[in-house]
Design a protein around this motif. Structure first.
Motif, PDB file in Angstrom:
ATOM      1  N   GLU A   1       0.800  -1.228   0.000  1.00  0.00           N
ATOM      2  CA  GLU A   1       0.000   0.000   0.000  1.00  0.00           C
ATOM      3  C   GLU A   1       0.833   1.277   0.000  1.00  0.00           C
ATOM      4  OE1 GLU A   1      -2.624  -0.663   3.352  1.00  0.00           O
ATOM      5  OE2 GLU A   1      -3.691  -2.265   2.300  1.00  0.00           O
TER       6      GLU A   1
ATOM      7  N   SER B   1       1.395   3.405  -3.488  1.00  0.00           N
ATOM      8  CA  SER B   1       0.141   4.080  -3.818  1.00  0.00           C
ATOM      9  C   SER B   1      -0.024   5.365  -3.001  1.00  0.00           C
ATOM     10  CB  SER B   1      -0.997   3.095  -3.528  1.00  0.00           C
ATOM     11  OG  SER B   1      -2.227   3.628  -3.873  1.00  0.00           O
ATOM     12  N   GLN B   2       0.211   5.262  -1.704  1.00  0.00           N
ATOM     13  CA  GLN B   2       0.097   6.455  -0.862  1.00  0.00           C
ATOM     14  C   GLN B   2       1.181   7.464  -1.199  1.00  0.00           C
ATOM     15  OE1 GLN B   2      -1.244   5.540   3.394  1.00  0.00           O
ATOM     16  NE2 GLN B   2      -0.514   3.567   2.670  1.00  0.00           N
TER      17      GLN B   2
ATOM     18  N   GLY C   1       0.110   9.594  -3.903  1.00  0.00           N
ATOM     19  CA  GLY C   1      -0.778  10.665  -3.422  1.00  0.00           C
ATOM     20  C   GLY C   1       0.017  11.812  -2.826  1.00  0.00           C
ATOM     21  N   PHE C   2       1.047  11.479  -2.039  1.00  0.00           N
ATOM     22  CA  PHE C   2       1.923  12.523  -1.480  1.00  0.00           C
ATOM     23  C   PHE C   2       2.584  13.313  -2.609  1.00  0.00           C
ATOM     24  CE2 PHE C   2       2.745  12.211   3.160  1.00  0.00           C
ATOM     25  CZ  PHE C   2       1.965  11.121   3.475  1.00  0.00           C
TER      26      PHE C   2
ATOM     27  N   MET D   1      -1.684  -4.145  -5.948  1.00  0.00           N
ATOM     28  CA  MET D   1      -1.825  -2.708  -5.685  1.00  0.00           C
ATOM     29  C   MET D   1      -0.517  -1.956  -5.924  1.00  0.00           C
ATOM     30  SD  MET D   1      -3.311  -0.997  -2.205  1.00  0.00           S
ATOM     31  CE  MET D   1      -3.428   0.776  -1.973  1.00  0.00           C
TER      32      MET D   1
ATOM     33  N   GLU E   1      -0.373  -1.207  -9.592  1.00  0.00           N
ATOM     34  CA  GLU E   1      -1.332  -0.150  -9.955  1.00  0.00           C
ATOM     35  C   GLU E   1      -0.680   1.213  -9.736  1.00  0.00           C
ATOM     36  OE1 GLU E   1      -5.341  -2.602  -8.396  1.00  0.00           O
ATOM     37  OE2 GLU E   1      -4.989  -0.580  -7.687  1.00  0.00           O
TER      38      GLU E   1
ATOM     39  N   LEU F   1       0.676   4.409 -12.227  1.00  0.00           N
ATOM     40  CA  LEU F   1       0.229   5.793 -12.059  1.00  0.00           C
ATOM     41  C   LEU F   1       1.407   6.758 -11.941  1.00  0.00           C
ATOM     42  CD1 LEU F   1      -2.719   7.296 -10.316  1.00  0.00           C
ATOM     43  CD2 LEU F   1      -0.501   8.017  -9.446  1.00  0.00           C
TER      44      LEU F   1
ATOM     45  N   TYR G   1       1.876  10.072 -14.371  1.00  0.00           N
ATOM     46  CA  TYR G   1       1.930  11.457 -13.894  1.00  0.00           C
ATOM     47  C   TYR G   1       3.359  11.977 -13.737  1.00  0.00           C
ATOM     48  CZ  TYR G   1      -3.123  11.597 -13.336  1.00  0.00           C
ATOM     49  OH  TYR G   1      -4.479  11.597 -13.587  1.00  0.00           O
TER      50      TYR G   1
ATOM     51  N   ILE H   1      -7.773  13.461 -10.835  1.00  0.00           N
ATOM     52  CA  ILE H   1      -6.813  12.373 -11.060  1.00  0.00           C
ATOM     53  C   ILE H   1      -7.551  11.137 -11.562  1.00  0.00           C
ATOM     54  CG2 ILE H   1      -5.133  10.824  -9.965  1.00  0.00           C
ATOM     55  CD1 ILE H   1      -4.769  13.255  -7.924  1.00  0.00           C
ATOM     56  N   GLN H   2      -7.126  10.676 -12.720  1.00  0.00           N
ATOM     57  CA  GLN H   2      -7.714   9.473 -13.314  1.00  0.00           C
ATOM     58  C   GLN H   2      -6.780   8.306 -13.022  1.00  0.00           C
ATOM     59  OE1 GLN H   2      -9.752   7.018 -14.405  1.00  0.00           O
ATOM     60  NE2 GLN H   2     -10.648   8.348 -15.959  1.00  0.00           N
ATOM     61  N   VAL H   3      -7.219   7.369 -12.186  1.00  0.00           N
ATOM     62  CA  VAL H   3      -6.320   6.267 -11.807  1.00  0.00           C
ATOM     63  C   VAL H   3      -6.511   5.041 -12.687  1.00  0.00           C
ATOM     64  CG1 VAL H   3      -6.333   7.052  -9.397  1.00  0.00           C
ATOM     65  CG2 VAL H   3      -7.821   5.152 -10.081  1.00  0.00           C
TER      66      VAL H   3
ATOM     67  N   ALA I   1      -8.463   0.670 -11.170  1.00  0.00           N
ATOM     68  CA  ALA I   1      -7.529   0.324 -10.092  1.00  0.00           C
ATOM     69  C   ALA I   1      -8.036   0.921  -8.778  1.00  0.00           C
ATOM     70  CB  ALA I   1      -6.130   0.853 -10.430  1.00  0.00           C
ATOM     71  N   GLU I   2      -8.999   0.252  -8.186  1.00  0.00           N
ATOM     72  CA  GLU I   2      -9.660   0.853  -7.020  1.00  0.00           C
ATOM     73  C   GLU I   2      -8.811   0.805  -5.761  1.00  0.00           C
ATOM     74  OE1 GLU I   2     -11.077  -1.468  -8.966  1.00  0.00           O
ATOM     75  OE2 GLU I   2     -12.508  -0.262 -10.096  1.00  0.00           O
ATOM     76  N   GLN I   3      -7.892  -0.170  -5.685  1.00  0.00           N
ATOM     77  CA  GLN I   3      -6.998  -0.156  -4.522  1.00  0.00           C
ATOM     78  C   GLN I   3      -6.114   1.082  -4.589  1.00  0.00           C
ATOM     79  OE1 GLN I   3      -5.495  -4.196  -3.152  1.00  0.00           O
ATOM     80  NE2 GLN I   3      -5.738  -4.543  -5.320  1.00  0.00           N
ATOM     81  N   ASN I   4      -5.616   1.351  -5.785  1.00  0.00           N
ATOM     82  CA  ASN I   4      -4.765   2.528  -5.951  1.00  0.00           C
ATOM     83  C   ASN I   4      -5.576   3.811  -5.760  1.00  0.00           C
ATOM     84  OD1 ASN I   4      -2.183   3.582  -6.467  1.00  0.00           O
ATOM     85  ND2 ASN I   4      -2.730   4.015  -8.595  1.00  0.00           N
ATOM     86  N   LEU I   5      -6.827   3.786  -6.174  1.00  0.00           N
ATOM     87  CA  LEU I   5      -7.720   4.923  -5.931  1.00  0.00           C
ATOM     88  C   LEU I   5      -7.728   5.255  -4.437  1.00  0.00           C
ATOM     89  CD1 LEU I   5     -10.114   6.742  -7.131  1.00  0.00           C
ATOM     90  CD2 LEU I   5     -11.630   4.907  -6.408  1.00  0.00           C
ATOM     91  N   THR I   6      -7.791   4.204  -3.631  1.00  0.00           N
ATOM     92  CA  THR I   6      -7.813   4.377  -2.182  1.00  0.00           C
ATOM     93  C   THR I   6      -6.477   4.896  -1.658  1.00  0.00           C
ATOM     94  OG1 THR I   6      -9.368   2.548  -2.025  1.00  0.00           O
ATOM     95  CG2 THR I   6      -8.198   3.137  -0.019  1.00  0.00           C
ATOM     96  N   GLY I   7      -5.392   4.250  -2.075  1.00  0.00           N
ATOM     97  CA  GLY I   7      -4.077   4.628  -1.565  1.00  0.00           C
ATOM     98  C   GLY I   7      -3.687   6.046  -1.968  1.00  0.00           C
ATOM     99  N   VAL I   8      -3.947   6.402  -3.214  1.00  0.00           N
ATOM    100  CA  VAL I   8      -3.616   7.753  -3.671  1.00  0.00           C
ATOM    101  C   VAL I   8      -4.459   8.775  -2.898  1.00  0.00           C
ATOM    102  CG1 VAL I   8      -3.666   9.339  -5.633  1.00  0.00           C
ATOM    103  CG2 VAL I   8      -2.846   7.002  -5.959  1.00  0.00           C
TER     104      VAL I   8
ATOM    105  N   GLY J   1      -2.874   9.261   0.455  1.00  0.00           N
ATOM    106  CA  GLY J   1      -1.678  10.100   0.378  1.00  0.00           C
ATOM    107  C   GLY J   1      -2.023  11.573   0.246  1.00  0.00           C
TER     108      GLY J   1
ATOM    109  N   PRO K   1      -7.479  -1.773   2.197  1.00  0.00           N
ATOM    110  CA  PRO K   1      -6.759  -0.495   2.083  1.00  0.00           C
ATOM    111  C   PRO K   1      -7.545   0.694   2.660  1.00  0.00           C
ATOM    112  CG  PRO K   1      -6.526  -1.743   0.056  1.00  0.00           C
ATOM    113  CD  PRO K   1      -7.508  -2.506   0.905  1.00  0.00           C
TER     114      PRO K   1
ATOM    115  N   THR L   1      -5.406   2.580   5.345  1.00  0.00           N
ATOM    116  CA  THR L   1      -4.776   3.835   4.909  1.00  0.00           C
ATOM    117  C   THR L   1      -5.661   5.061   5.153  1.00  0.00           C
ATOM    118  OG1 THR L   1      -5.586   3.830   2.603  1.00  0.00           O
ATOM    119  CG2 THR L   1      -3.592   2.547   3.070  1.00  0.00           C
TER     120      THR L   1
END
Lengths: 294, 322
Positions: free
Chosen positions: A123, A126-127, A130-131, A157, A160, A164, A168, B63-65, B68-75, B78, B102, B106
């Motif tokens: 995880e 992925s986070q 976001g940061f 994950m 994924e 991304l 970006y 943001i278009q991920v 990928a819903e796990q990444n949707l959550t993690g991003v 963050g 997640p 998270t």
């Protein structure tokens, strides 16, 4: 921010961190040994040389963000943070005990400077994305470092997020993979092969570097170089030895998730494990000190 | 209390039928103008889940991920750690079903302020069938500490829920529905998170719902008014449940009928039953999806077959009261 540590002083510091990891695990009576010992040099390089941070102002807005994805190696982070001055070293003896800030896996509610709570694998990247996205929106200048394990690259994950980051162009993000080749059930290539990690990251559009995770000079130069890569997100594959510095733990997956003082067939008697480990580390430290005199 | 409902709102042909997901999408696009720290994330469903209006207006904060819903959550996590207010938007089954752990680790555990905006909840999803008809979303989120769960009753309430969610702390879920449903509240209708709305006072039976089924209950109350006095409650906030309002109504009527387009296990009916079993035991009936997977079909045909339309709901109520 940092008093300037020489390479030899950093090596000495890493050795002290390893000794304190052993003590903390013995005191806790549970926790992970192999990963924290294997990552001690890299954590030492980060907290005492590379990271932009201020222990007196842990949530300083312009600090580098250090995200630990594989939360189970948090003993090495706690010890490094205590040495850096985030909290008193005495607190290390509370690890995994009730009413402690030092949770078995990182908890930001208790220590916000940990940046993320983690434990369940896969995880962190992925986070970290976001940061990194938020930092770009804010036109901020700091670096986002994400420490991951090799094993957690078996989680979908993670990939994924790898996709991304390339999409970006998150050039403010550096992922460091602790390539120690072990996971709980065995060696990674037996459990679920990961190779070629380099080719995979490159195919996903990342800049990839590799380093010896126990060569302090190489660690520092690689981390500094990663910050300079502007075209892509960067992945550093850090080749490390799990259990580094303690002979009976090195390269043995059985030490992934247990502390010194555990009955394992073929290993030293459990009552002597901690003493052997500390003796070996101290001996090594004397060699580093002797080298200091050169 | 005057709820400023639409004129002649009880007449289905007089009220406009609008989509709750449209209210959520418009609400986000509007709120984005004043809230510069708001970020919307989509997962390859942005038009059907109505994230596209925000995306078109504020491309730099969208943001278009991808799928990928796990990444949707993690991003989202963050971004929230960094002080942004992320709104993660996609179909309910994928949004909270796919990445439940997640979300727990998270977002929920560290109390990150992330707003999950769903579409396609319930049998109202229709033709796509049970894989997409999410009827367990409330159940799986209600057990996560600190989650706020909002289930707006119609289009206008959906817009208000978006605004209210921005001002909350911690994780928030807003339940969105694909099909058009009666838009019976107005811009003037108040909306307060955690405050259930007694839209019609009565003394014989408490009937309580979330989402569009609130409207059926209002109609049923009108139709039965000569023989039965129903107190109609809109529990738009399923968590935290407005215990005070529900308890005081249950004490008055002694009978509580719950209705929802959600599995009877873990939804509003369960929440109400838990509350009343502990604090004021009265008879409770949980009307909803009967712990089954349904099937493809027109939403209205599905509501009819599975007794979630007005007639079916009325029959279940009367059968229970016999």
């Amino acid at each position: 921010m940092h008093q300037q540590y020489s390479i030899q002083n950093l090596e000495k510091k890493a050795n002290e961190i390893r000794q304190d990891i052993i003590k903390l695990l013995v005191e806790a009576g549970s926790g992970h040994s192999a990963g924290p010992l294997g990552m001690a040099d890299i954590f030492c390089a980060l907290y005492f040389r590379v990271l932009k941070h201020d222990p007196a102002n842990p949530l300083w807005e312009d600090r580098d963000r250090l995200i630990l994805s594989n939360g189970h190696i948090v003993p090495v982070r706690y010890v490094a943070m205590a040495h850096a001055g985030y909290f008193a070293k005495e607190e290390l003896s509370t690890f995994r005990k009730i009413n402690s800030n030092l949770e078995g896996h990182p908890c930001t509610k208790k220590i916000p400077a940990l940046e993320t709570s983690s434990g369940p694998l896969g995880e962190g990247v992925s986070q970290a994305c976001g940061f990194a996205l938020a930092a770009k929106m804010d036109k901020a200048n700091y670096q986002i470092w994400c420490l991951t394990s090799d094993g957690e690259h078996q989680e979908g994950m993670t990939w994924e997020a790898v996709m991304l980051a390339a999409k970006y162009r998150l050039n403010n993000l550096t992922v460091i993979i602790d390539r120690n080749n072990i996971q709980i059930d065995g060696n990674t290539e037996d459990i679920m092969p990961l190779e070629s990690l380099r080719a995979k990251y490159e195919a996903f559009g990342w800049h990839v570097m590799e380093m010896n995770g126990h060569n302090m000079r190489e660690i520092i130069s690689t981390l500094e170089e990663a910050k300079a890569i502007q075209a892509k997100p960067t992945c550093i594959i850090a080749h490390t030895i799990p259990g580094k510095g303690v002979s009976f733990m090195e390269k043995d997956y059985q030490w992934h998730g247990v502390p010194p003082g555990t009955d394992i067939p073929g290993e030293p008697p459990k009552a002597e494990q901690a003493n052997i480990a500390l003796r070996e580390l101290r001996t090594l430290a004397r060699r580093i000190e002797a080298a200091d005199l050169d | 209390m005057n709820y400023h409902l639409e004129k002649n709102y009880l007449d289905e042909s007089e009220v406009a039928w609008k989509k709750i997901r449209d209210g959520l999408g418009k609400g986000m696009a509007e709120l984005g103008e004043e809230k510069k720290d708001m970020v919307v994330l989509g997962a390859d469903t942005i038009e059907s889940s109505r994230a596209h209006w925000f995306a078109e207006k504020f491309p730099e904060r969208f943001i278009q991920v991808g799928v990928a819903e796990q990444n949707l959550t993690g991003v989202s996590a963050g971004l929230a750690y960094q002080g942004k207010v992320p709104f993660a938007v996609t179909y309910a089954a994928f949004l909270v079903g796919r990445p439940w752990e997640p979300i727990r680790t998270t977002i929920c555990y560290p109390e990150n302020h992330v707003v999950f905006v769903s579409s396609h909840a319930g049998l109202a999803t229709g033709q796509d069938g049970p894989t997409h008809q999410m009827t367990e979303d409330i159940a799986i989120l209600r057990c996560l500490p600190g989650f706020t769960i909002l289930c707006p009753a119609d289009y206008e309430q959906a817009k208000k829920a978006v605004r209210a969610a921005y001002d909350l702390k911690g994780p928030v879920y807003i339940r969105g529905v694909r099909e058009a449903t009666p838009a019976f509240t107005t811009e003037q209708t108040p909306f307060e998170v955690g405050k259930a709305q007694v839209l019609r006072e009565g003394k014989d039976v408490t009937v309580i719902a979330h989402g569009f089924m609130v409207y059926w209950l209002l109609q049923i109350a009108e139709e039965l008014k000569d023989s039965l006095s129903l107190e109609v409650i809109n529990a738009h906030t399923v968590k935290p449940l407005d215990e005070k309002t529900i308890l005081s109504s249950a004490k008055k009527t002694g009978k509580v009928f719950c209705a929802e387009d959600h599995n009877i296990i873990g939804g509003l009916g369960s929440a109400v039953a838990e509350l009343l079993a502990e604090k004021h035991p009265v008879q409770v009936f949980r009307h909803g999806v009967q712990d089954i997977f349904a099937e493809s079909g027109e939403p209205k045909a599905l509501w009819k077959k599975y007794k979630l339309d007005k007639e079916g709901t009325k029959k279940e109520l009367l059968k229970w009261l016999k």
